[in-house]
Structures are given as C-alpha cells and as structure tokens.
Design a protein around this motif. Structure first.
Motif, PDB file in Angstrom:
ATOM      1  N   PHE A 171     -20.910  45.128  60.477  1.00  0.00           N
ATOM      2  CA  PHE A 171     -20.912  44.265  59.301  1.00  0.00           C
ATOM      3  C   PHE A 171     -19.826  43.200  59.438  1.00  0.00           C
ATOM      4  O   PHE A 171     -18.936  43.297  60.292  1.00  0.00           O
ATOM      5  N   ILE A 172     -19.923  42.163  58.587  1.00  0.00           N
ATOM      6  CA  ILE A 172     -19.008  41.034  58.672  1.00  0.00           C
ATOM      7  C   ILE A 172     -18.462  40.707  57.282  1.00  0.00           C
ATOM      8  O   ILE A 172     -18.936  41.235  56.265  1.00  0.00           O
ATOM      9  N   GLU A 173     -17.485  39.817  57.271  1.00  0.00           N
ATOM     10  CA  GLU A 173     -16.896  39.358  56.018  1.00  0.00           C
ATOM     11  C   GLU A 173     -16.446  37.920  56.180  1.00  0.00           C
ATOM     12  O   GLU A 173     -16.204  37.456  57.304  1.00  0.00           O
ATOM     13  N   THR A 174     -16.342  37.202  55.084  1.00  0.00           N
ATOM     14  CA  THR A 174     -15.757  35.868  55.109  1.00  0.00           C
ATOM     15  C   THR A 174     -14.329  36.001  55.628  1.00  0.00           C
ATOM     16  O   THR A 174     -13.582  36.862  55.137  1.00  0.00           O
ATOM     17  N   PRO A 175     -13.931  35.205  56.625  1.00  0.00           N
ATOM     18  CA  PRO A 175     -12.640  35.413  57.297  1.00  0.00           C
ATOM     19  C   PRO A 175     -11.423  35.573  56.394  1.00  0.00           C
ATOM     20  O   PRO A 175     -10.543  36.387  56.687  1.00  0.00           O
ATOM     21  N   TYR A 176     -11.366  34.855  55.272  1.00  0.00           N
ATOM     22  CA  TYR A 176     -10.170  34.983  54.439  1.00  0.00           C
ATOM     23  C   TYR A 176     -10.144  36.287  53.631  1.00  0.00           C
ATOM     24  O   TYR A 176      -9.138  36.604  52.985  1.00  0.00           O
ATOM     25  N   ARG A 177     -11.222  37.075  53.701  1.00  0.00           N
ATOM     26  CA  ARG A 177     -11.230  38.371  53.022  1.00  0.00           C
ATOM     27  C   ARG A 177     -11.184  39.546  54.010  1.00  0.00           C
ATOM     28  O   ARG A 177     -11.357  40.697  53.622  1.00  0.00           O
ATOM     29  N   ASN A 178     -10.963  39.258  55.283  1.00  0.00           N
ATOM     30  CA  ASN A 178     -10.969  40.320  56.302  1.00  0.00           C
ATOM     31  C   ASN A 178      -9.944  41.416  56.033  1.00  0.00           C
ATOM     32  O   ASN A 178     -10.234  42.608  56.173  1.00  0.00           O
ATOM     33  N   ASN A 179      -8.724  41.019  55.718  1.00  0.00           N
ATOM     34  CA  ASN A 179      -7.661  42.015  55.530  1.00  0.00           C
ATOM     35  C   ASN A 179      -7.982  42.973  54.390  1.00  0.00           C
ATOM     36  O   ASN A 179      -7.721  44.177  54.484  1.00  0.00           O
ATOM     37  N   GLN A 180      -8.554  42.433  53.314  1.00  0.00           N
ATOM     38  CA  GLN A 180      -8.915  43.291  52.186  1.00  0.00           C
ATOM     39  C   GLN A 180     -10.048  44.236  52.566  1.00  0.00           C
ATOM     40  O   GLN A 180     -10.040  45.416  52.184  1.00  0.00           O
ATOM     41  N   LEU A 181     -11.009  43.743  53.343  1.00  0.00           N
ATOM     42  CA  LEU A 181     -12.099  44.609  53.781  1.00  0.00           C
ATOM     43  C   LEU A 181     -11.571  45.752  54.638  1.00  0.00           C
ATOM     44  O   LEU A 181     -11.962  46.908  54.465  1.00  0.00           O
ATOM     45  N   LEU A 182     -10.671  45.436  55.570  1.00  0.00           N
ATOM     46  CA  LEU A 182     -10.108  46.493  56.419  1.00  0.00           C
ATOM     47  C   LEU A 182      -9.399  47.544  55.575  1.00  0.00           C
ATOM     48  O   LEU A 182      -9.535  48.746  55.813  1.00  0.00           O
ATOM     49  N   LYS A 183      -8.649  47.092  54.586  1.00  0.00           N
ATOM     50  CA  LYS A 183      -7.960  48.033  53.694  1.00  0.00           C
ATOM     51  C   LYS A 183      -8.965  48.929  52.973  1.00  0.00           C
ATOM     52  O   LYS A 183      -8.774  50.151  52.862  1.00  0.00           O
ATOM     53  N   ASP A 184     -10.055  48.333  52.489  1.00  0.00           N
ATOM     54  CA  ASP A 184     -11.076  49.113  51.781  1.00  0.00           C
ATOM     55  C   ASP A 184     -11.738  50.135  52.709  1.00  0.00           C
ATOM     56  O   ASP A 184     -12.044  51.261  52.290  1.00  0.00           O
ATOM     57  N   ILE A 185     -11.957  49.758  53.960  1.00  0.00           N
ATOM     58  CA  ILE A 185     -12.548  50.686  54.933  1.00  0.00           C
ATOM     59  C   ILE A 185     -11.622  51.885  55.133  1.00  0.00           C
ATOM     60  O   ILE A 185     -12.039  53.042  55.070  1.00  0.00           O
ATOM     61  N   LEU A 186     -10.349  51.595  55.368  1.00  0.00           N
ATOM     62  CA  LEU A 186      -9.385  52.661  55.656  1.00  0.00           C
ATOM     63  C   LEU A 186      -9.133  53.540  54.430  1.00  0.00           C
ATOM     64  O   LEU A 186      -8.822  54.731  54.576  1.00  0.00           O
ATOM     65  N   ASP A 187      -9.273  52.968  53.241  1.00  0.00           N
ATOM     66  CA  ASP A 187      -9.048  53.740  52.012  1.00  0.00           C
ATOM     67  C   ASP A 187     -10.219  54.659  51.690  1.00  0.00           C
ATOM     68  O   ASP A 187     -10.058  55.611  50.908  1.00  0.00           O
ATOM     69  N   ASN A 188     -11.392  54.369  52.262  1.00  0.00           N
ATOM     70  CA  ASN A 188     -12.586  55.104  51.830  1.00  0.00           C
ATOM     71  C   ASN A 188     -13.298  55.886  52.931  1.00  0.00           C
ATOM     72  O   ASN A 188     -14.271  56.581  52.646  1.00  0.00           O
ATOM     73  N   CYS A 189     -12.824  55.783  54.169  1.00  0.00           N
ATOM     74  CA  CYS A 189     -13.469  56.522  55.261  1.00  0.00           C
ATOM     75  C   CYS A 189     -12.617  57.708  55.701  1.00  0.00           C
ATOM     76  O   CYS A 189     -11.399  57.751  55.467  1.00  0.00           O
ATOM     77  N   LYS A 190     -13.267  58.662  56.356  1.00  0.00           N
ATOM     78  CA  LYS A 190     -12.575  59.858  56.830  1.00  0.00           C
ATOM     79  C   LYS A 190     -11.675  59.530  58.013  1.00  0.00           C
ATOM     80  O   LYS A 190     -11.932  58.573  58.753  1.00  0.00           O
ATOM     81  N   ASP A 191     -10.658  60.323  58.198  1.00  0.00           N
ATOM     82  CA  ASP A 191      -9.659  60.058  59.237  1.00  0.00           C
ATOM     83  C   ASP A 191     -10.258  59.950  60.636  1.00  0.00           C
ATOM     84  O   ASP A 191      -9.789  59.160  61.461  1.00  0.00           O
ATOM     85  N   TYR A 192     -11.295  60.728  60.920  1.00  0.00           N
ATOM     86  CA  TYR A 192     -11.838  60.770  62.288  1.00  0.00           C
ATOM     87  C   TYR A 192     -12.858  59.665  62.554  1.00  0.00           C
ATOM     88  O   TYR A 192     -13.282  59.453  63.698  1.00  0.00           O
ATOM     89  N   THR A 193     -13.307  58.973  61.517  1.00  0.00           N
ATOM     90  CA  THR A 193     -14.287  57.901  61.701  1.00  0.00           C
ATOM     91  C   THR A 193     -13.693  56.786  62.564  1.00  0.00           C
ATOM     92  O   THR A 193     -12.559  56.366  62.364  1.00  0.00           O
ATOM     93  N   GLN A 194     -14.475  56.340  63.531  1.00  0.00           N
ATOM     94  CA  GLN A 194     -14.002  55.274  64.421  1.00  0.00           C
ATOM     95  C   GLN A 194     -14.330  53.896  63.836  1.00  0.00           C
ATOM     96  O   GLN A 194     -15.430  53.686  63.322  1.00  0.00           O
ATOM     97  N   ILE A 195     -13.360  52.999  63.935  1.00  0.00           N
ATOM     98  CA  ILE A 195     -13.541  51.630  63.484  1.00  0.00           C
ATOM     99  C   ILE A 195     -13.193  50.695  64.640  1.00  0.00           C
ATOM    100  O   ILE A 195     -12.120  50.809  65.233  1.00  0.00           O
ATOM    101  N   CYS A 196     -14.104  49.790  64.949  1.00  0.00           N
ATOM    102  CA  CYS A 196     -13.818  48.756  65.948  1.00  0.00           C
ATOM    103  C   CYS A 196     -13.659  47.428  65.220  1.00  0.00           C
ATOM    104  O   CYS A 196     -14.473  47.080  64.359  1.00  0.00           O
TER     105      CYS A 196
END
Length: 237
Positions: A171-196
């Motif tokens: 998935f993608i995001e508008t570049p100026y919202r990338n940091n917030q998206l990454l934070k939301d991913i890390l706040d809502n996914c399990k520790d073992y889930t891989q993120i690239c």
C-alpha cells in the motif's frame, strides 16, 4: 485491416535523476507520438524533453487526466477511430496502475484498439523484489483510508488477511503523511509482523529495508515527503 490507432503505455521515471531506468526503445516510440494523456502537463513536458531535447513540445497535444479531471474519453475514442496513436503518461512509473490512465485503456479495449504496455520501472514490483516477502501471493490495495478509525481497521484487516493467506500486502500514502502511516502500522500490528519500507526507489537516496514491527520501533526512518511504498507480511514462513 484494423486502422484504429494504438495506445502506448509510456513508463516514466520514479526519480527525476533516474533516466537510466527507461529503456531506449521508449524514446523511439515517444518520438512518433503527438497526442498524450498526462497527469501533470508541466512534469510531462519536462520528462519528454529529457527523453529527446529535439521534441517540439508546442507541437504536441497534452490532454489532462488526474484525480480532479477525468480523461476526455469521447475525444480519445474519436482520435483512435481516426487512426491516431495515443500515449499515456503517469506521474511516476508505469501508467494505468493506480492512476486514471486505465480508463483510456478500458476504452481502447472496448473498440478493439491495440494496447501496448512498455517496459519501465514499477515501484510495487521493485519493492516486492527487494523485500524478501512472498512474491507468489500478494495484493496491492493502493491508498489506505485517511481517517484514523477506518485506517486502523484496514491495517488490522490487512494483517489478518496476510497471516491467513500468507499474502504480502502492499500500500501507499501521500508522501507528507508517510510518517503518520508508519506510526499507525507499528501501533496496530503484532510484534512479529514484517514491514518493508521502500522509499526513493531508483534514486541515489534509495532506501529499502524489511524488519519486524518490534525491530522498527527501536529506530524509525524519516519518510516525510519521500515517495514510498509499504509492504506487510504476517505469514509464519
């Protein structure tokens, strides 16, 4: 004999200084075209000039298609039926994927006009290739919802689907919202889930890293205003 015009899907660079990623035959085709559907006239002009400085931009017909303006399909049909070839230019990478160019392709298919996809850089495939994630079962879902409740729900659903199907989610995001998206991913996914995280693909500042959620939480990259694509994999392999 079919005299209908052809539609050429013309790849563009992912990074302004990555002209090397465009095959030479793209320039040869572009030199023959005079009608283009483009997302942004200014960047299209600049790109076409970078391919061939001898192209006379004022002799070209650059027709807009973007999120604010749908492509003129009536005109496209008229041009094709008159035997006129059309080029489609995306803002970055390959056209007709996550952009309105697919509407012209759909029209072309409906009138039996030949559609010719041309080889060039594609951020989704390049990111997937470099991620180490499942490349046999993957899904590109485009932009996630902007509102926090819907976005949180979507992230959790994608993680569950990835785990269930062993499927890589892109998935993608508008570049100026990338940091917030990454934070939301890390706040809502399990520790073992891989993120690239794949940012600035083909640029000198290219950054492609795959880590678990737990590992990413230790140190976050700054992705503000950097073109990026995110991949998630929750399978156990």
């Amino acid at each position: 004999m079919n005299t209908t015009g052809k539609v050429y899907l013309v790849p563009t660079v992912l990074s302004a200084d990555a002209l090397f990623s465009i095959p030479a035959y793209v320039t040869a085709i572009v030199q023959q075209l005079s009608v283009f559907y483009v997302e942004n006239e200014r960047t299209a002009r600049r790109y076409l000039k970078s391919l061939d400085r001898n192209i006379v931009i004022d002799n070209l017909q650059l027709l807009l298609m973007n999120e604010n303006q749908a492509p003129d399909l009536v005109l496209a049909k008229k041009l094709l039926l008159e035997g006129k070839d059309i080029g489609i230019l995306s803002e970055a990478g390959c056209p007709a994927i996550a952009d309105p160019g697919h509407l012209i392709v759909k029209l072309a298919q409906s009138i039996d006009a030949r559609v010719i996809p041309m080889i060039g850089p594609n951020s989704m495939l390049l990111a997937l290739m470099a991620s180490g994630m499942n490349g046999q079962n993957f899904q590109f879902v485009g932009y996630l919802p902007i509102k926090p409740p819907e976005r949180t729900k979507m992230i959790r659903e994608l993680e569950q689907e990835s785990e269930k199907k062993k499927q890589t989610q892109l998935f993608i995001e508008t570049p100026y919202r990338n940091n917030q998206l990454l934070k939301d991913i890390l706040d809502n996914c399990k520790d073992y889930t891989q993120i690239c995280i794949a940012a600035d693909i083909t640029a000198p500042t290219e950054y492609i890293k795959t880590k678990t959620v737990k590992e990413w939480k230790k140190q976050l990259p700054d992705l503000h205003k950097r073109p990026a694509i995110f991949l998630l994999y929750a399978g156990n392999e």
